[in-house]
Design a protein around this motif. Structure first.
Motif, PDB file in Angstrom:
ATOM      1  N   GLY A   1      50.810  36.729  34.256  1.00 17.49           N
ATOM      2  CA  GLY A   1      51.785  36.773  35.314  1.00 17.49           C
ATOM      3  C   GLY A   1      51.160  36.636  36.692  1.00 17.49           C
ATOM      4  N   ILE A   2      50.061  37.374  36.945  1.00 24.35           N
ATOM      5  CA  ILE A   2      49.447  37.345  38.269  1.00 24.35           C
ATOM      6  C   ILE A   2      48.860  35.963  38.545  1.00 24.35           C
ATOM      7  N   ALA A   3      48.192  35.379  37.564  1.00 20.11           N
ATOM      8  CA  ALA A   3      47.622  34.041  37.776  1.00 20.11           C
ATOM      9  C   ALA A   3      48.734  33.031  38.052  1.00 20.11           C
ATOM     10  N   LEU A   4      49.876  33.196  37.375  1.00 21.95           N
ATOM     11  CA  LEU A   4      51.023  32.308  37.619  1.00 21.95           C
ATOM     12  C   LEU A   4      51.491  32.403  39.063  1.00 21.95           C
ATOM     13  N   HIS A   5      51.463  33.598  39.602  1.00 18.11           N
ATOM     14  CA  HIS A   5      51.934  33.763  40.961  1.00 18.11           C
ATOM     15  C   HIS A   5      50.856  33.375  41.970  1.00 18.11           C
ATOM     16  N   ASN A   6      49.584  33.386  41.564  1.00 20.08           N
ATOM     17  CA  ASN A   6      48.512  32.990  42.481  1.00 20.08           C
ATOM     18  C   ASN A   6      48.472  31.482  42.715  1.00 20.08           C
ATOM     19  N   PHE A   7      48.870  30.692  41.732  1.00 16.87           N
ATOM     20  CA  PHE A   7      48.825  29.239  41.888  1.00 16.87           C
ATOM     21  C   PHE A   7      49.730  28.777  43.032  1.00 16.87           C
ATOM     22  N   PRO A   8      50.999  29.209  43.077  1.00 14.55           N
ATOM     23  CA  PRO A   8      51.829  28.803  44.220  1.00 14.55           C
ATOM     24  C   PRO A   8      51.324  29.353  45.555  1.00 14.55           C
ATOM     25  N   ASN A  35      45.391  39.884  48.423  1.00 17.54           N
ATOM     26  CA  ASN A  35      44.705  39.773  47.138  1.00 17.54           C
ATOM     27  C   ASN A  35      43.791  40.962  46.833  1.00 17.54           C
ATOM     28  N   ILE A  36      43.409  41.731  47.841  1.00 19.61           N
ATOM     29  CA  ILE A  36      42.552  42.895  47.581  1.00 19.61           C
ATOM     30  C   ILE A  36      43.282  43.923  46.709  1.00 19.61           C
ATOM     31  N   PRO A  37      44.457  44.429  47.125  1.00 13.40           N
ATOM     32  CA  PRO A  37      45.143  45.375  46.229  1.00 13.40           C
ATOM     33  C   PRO A  37      45.616  44.718  44.929  1.00 13.40           C
ATOM     34  N   GLU A  38      45.908  43.421  44.994  1.00 15.96           N
ATOM     35  CA  GLU A  38      46.323  42.724  43.780  1.00 15.96           C
ATOM     36  C   GLU A  38      45.185  42.701  42.760  1.00 15.96           C
ATOM     37  N   GLY A  39      43.970  42.447  43.220  1.00 18.54           N
ATOM     38  CA  GLY A  39      42.809  42.462  42.326  1.00 18.54           C
ATOM     39  C   GLY A  39      42.578  43.831  41.728  1.00 18.54           C
ATOM     40  N   VAL A  40      42.754  44.854  42.542  1.00 21.05           N
ATOM     41  CA  VAL A  40      42.620  46.227  42.040  1.00 21.05           C
ATOM     42  C   VAL A  40      43.705  46.511  40.999  1.00 21.05           C
ATOM     43  N   ALA A  41      44.919  46.037  41.263  1.00 16.63           N
ATOM     44  CA  ALA A  41      46.032  46.247  40.324  1.00 16.63           C
ATOM     45  C   ALA A  41      45.792  45.540  38.996  1.00 16.63           C
ATOM     46  N   ALA A  43      42.536  44.848  37.856  1.00 17.58           N
ATOM     47  CA  ALA A  43      41.302  45.390  37.275  1.00 17.58           C
ATOM     48  C   ALA A  43      41.459  46.800  36.705  1.00 17.58           C
ATOM     49  N   LEU A  44      42.171  47.672  37.407  1.00 19.30           N
ATOM     50  CA  LEU A  44      42.228  49.073  36.965  1.00 19.30           C
ATOM     51  C   LEU A  44      42.807  49.272  35.565  1.00 19.30           C
ATOM     52  N   PRO A  45      43.961  48.686  35.254  1.00 17.54           N
ATOM     53  CA  PRO A  45      44.468  48.888  33.887  1.00 17.54           C
ATOM     54  C   PRO A  45      43.508  48.341  32.825  1.00 17.54           C
ATOM     55  N   ILE A  46      42.870  47.224  33.135  1.00 12.72           N
ATOM     56  CA  ILE A  46      41.925  46.653  32.171  1.00 12.72           C
ATOM     57  C   ILE A  46      40.739  47.597  31.989  1.00 12.72           C
ATOM     58  N   TYR A  47      40.251  48.156  33.091  1.00  9.97           N
ATOM     59  CA  TYR A  47      39.136  49.097  33.003  1.00  9.97           C
ATOM     60  C   TYR A  47      39.518  50.333  32.191  1.00  9.97           C
ATOM     61  N   PHE A  48      40.709  50.888  32.452  1.00 10.05           N
ATOM     62  CA  PHE A  48      41.110  52.103  31.746  1.00 10.05           C
ATOM     63  C   PHE A  48      41.315  51.863  30.248  1.00 10.05           C
ATOM     64  N   VAL A  49      41.717  50.661  29.875  1.00 12.83           N
ATOM     65  CA  VAL A  49      41.900  50.351  28.457  1.00 12.83           C
ATOM     66  C   VAL A  49      40.569  50.040  27.784  1.00 12.83           C
ATOM     67  N   THR A  50      39.720  49.244  28.441  1.00 12.17           N
ATOM     68  CA  THR A  50      38.482  48.783  27.801  1.00 12.17           C
ATOM     69  C   THR A  50      37.262  49.624  28.155  1.00 12.17           C
ATOM     70  N   LYS A  51      37.319  50.394  29.242  1.00 13.25           N
ATOM     71  CA  LYS A  51      36.177  51.150  29.782  1.00 13.25           C
ATOM     72  C   LYS A  51      35.023  50.236  30.163  1.00 13.25           C
ATOM     73  N   SER A  52      35.334  48.967  30.398  1.00 12.91           N
ATOM     74  CA  SER A  52      34.312  47.988  30.777  1.00 12.91           C
ATOM     75  C   SER A  52      34.580  47.499  32.197  1.00 12.91           C
ATOM     76  N   MET A  58      35.821  40.672  35.732  1.00 13.47           N
ATOM     77  CA  MET A  58      35.918  39.272  35.312  1.00 13.47           C
ATOM     78  C   MET A  58      37.376  38.808  35.181  1.00 13.47           C
ATOM     79  N   LEU A  59      38.207  39.618  34.548  1.00 11.61           N
ATOM     80  CA  LEU A  59      39.604  39.205  34.382  1.00 11.61           C
ATOM     81  C   LEU A  59      40.351  39.188  35.714  1.00 11.61           C
ATOM     82  N   ALA A  60      40.048  40.126  36.591  1.00  8.99           N
ATOM     83  CA  ALA A  60      40.655  40.107  37.922  1.00  8.99           C
ATOM     84  C   ALA A  60      40.207  38.866  38.686  1.00  8.99           C
ATOM     85  N   THR A  61      38.933  38.515  38.547  1.00 10.52           N
ATOM     86  CA  THR A  61      38.396  37.320  39.214  1.00 10.52           C
ATOM     87  C   THR A  61      39.046  36.053  38.666  1.00 10.52           C
ATOM     88  N   VAL A  62      39.150  35.965  37.346  1.00 10.02           N
ATOM     89  CA  VAL A  62      39.765  34.783  36.731  1.00 10.02           C
ATOM     90  C   VAL A  62      41.215  34.631  37.185  1.00 10.02           C
TER      91      VAL A  62
END
Length: 148
Positions: A1-8, A35-41, A43-52, A58-62
């Motif tokens: 979803g976020i990448a979809l909204h970043n393209f436009p 994009n700063i808070p968006e990147g945090v939004a 990254a954080l759930p991914i970190y809490f699920v994967t602990k990585s 990487m996923l926030a960057t992509v």
């Protein structure tokens, strides 16, 4: 979803810079701050699920790379001497895409999270703030008199 909204968003920055260098620079700066808070939004759930931390970053960057990718794609497909009417029409199209994504994806999520009344009130409050900001910017910055 976020990448979809970043393209436009990337398309909007490209098209705004075609309309005016100062408008493009201003929009790019605003998108960067956005994009700063968006990147945090992202990254954080991914970190809490994967602990990585690596996976989260990487996923926030992509997801964020969709914006500069849109600029590159637009630069390849749109001629350097595009008419201002075409730029205006495409900016309107990009705005429509972003509005659709916000209403189709984000509004239902916020309704589930905070309730219908709060989500709708927040939507209208956000629209009001953006409208006020445009009026203030147009009134206070002479270089924007003919752009907005």
């Amino acid at each position: 979803g976020i990448a979809l909204h970043n393209f436009p968003e990337g398309l909007a920055v490209f098209l705004a810079s075609k309309k005016s260098t100062s408008l493009g620079t201003t929009l790019a700066a605003a998108m960067t701050l956005h994009n700063i808070p968006e990147g945090v939004a992202v990254a954080l759930p991914i970190y809490f699920v994967t602990k990585s931390k690596f996976k989260a970053v990487m996923l926030a960057t992509v997801s964020g790379l969709a914006e500069p990718l849109a600029v590159v794609v637009a630069a390849l497909f749109f001629p350097s001497s595009i008419s201002q009417d075409a730029v205006d029409a495409m900016l309107g199209g990009v705005a429509g895409i972003m509005a659709f994504l916000a209403l189709y994806e984000l509004l239902p999520l916020s309704m589930n999270h905070v309730g219908v009344d709060t989500a709708i009130a927040s939507l209208f409050a956000g629209m009001a703030v953006m409208s006020i900001m445009l009026v203030v910017m147009k009134a206070s910055l002479p270089e924007y008199q003919n752009i907005l």
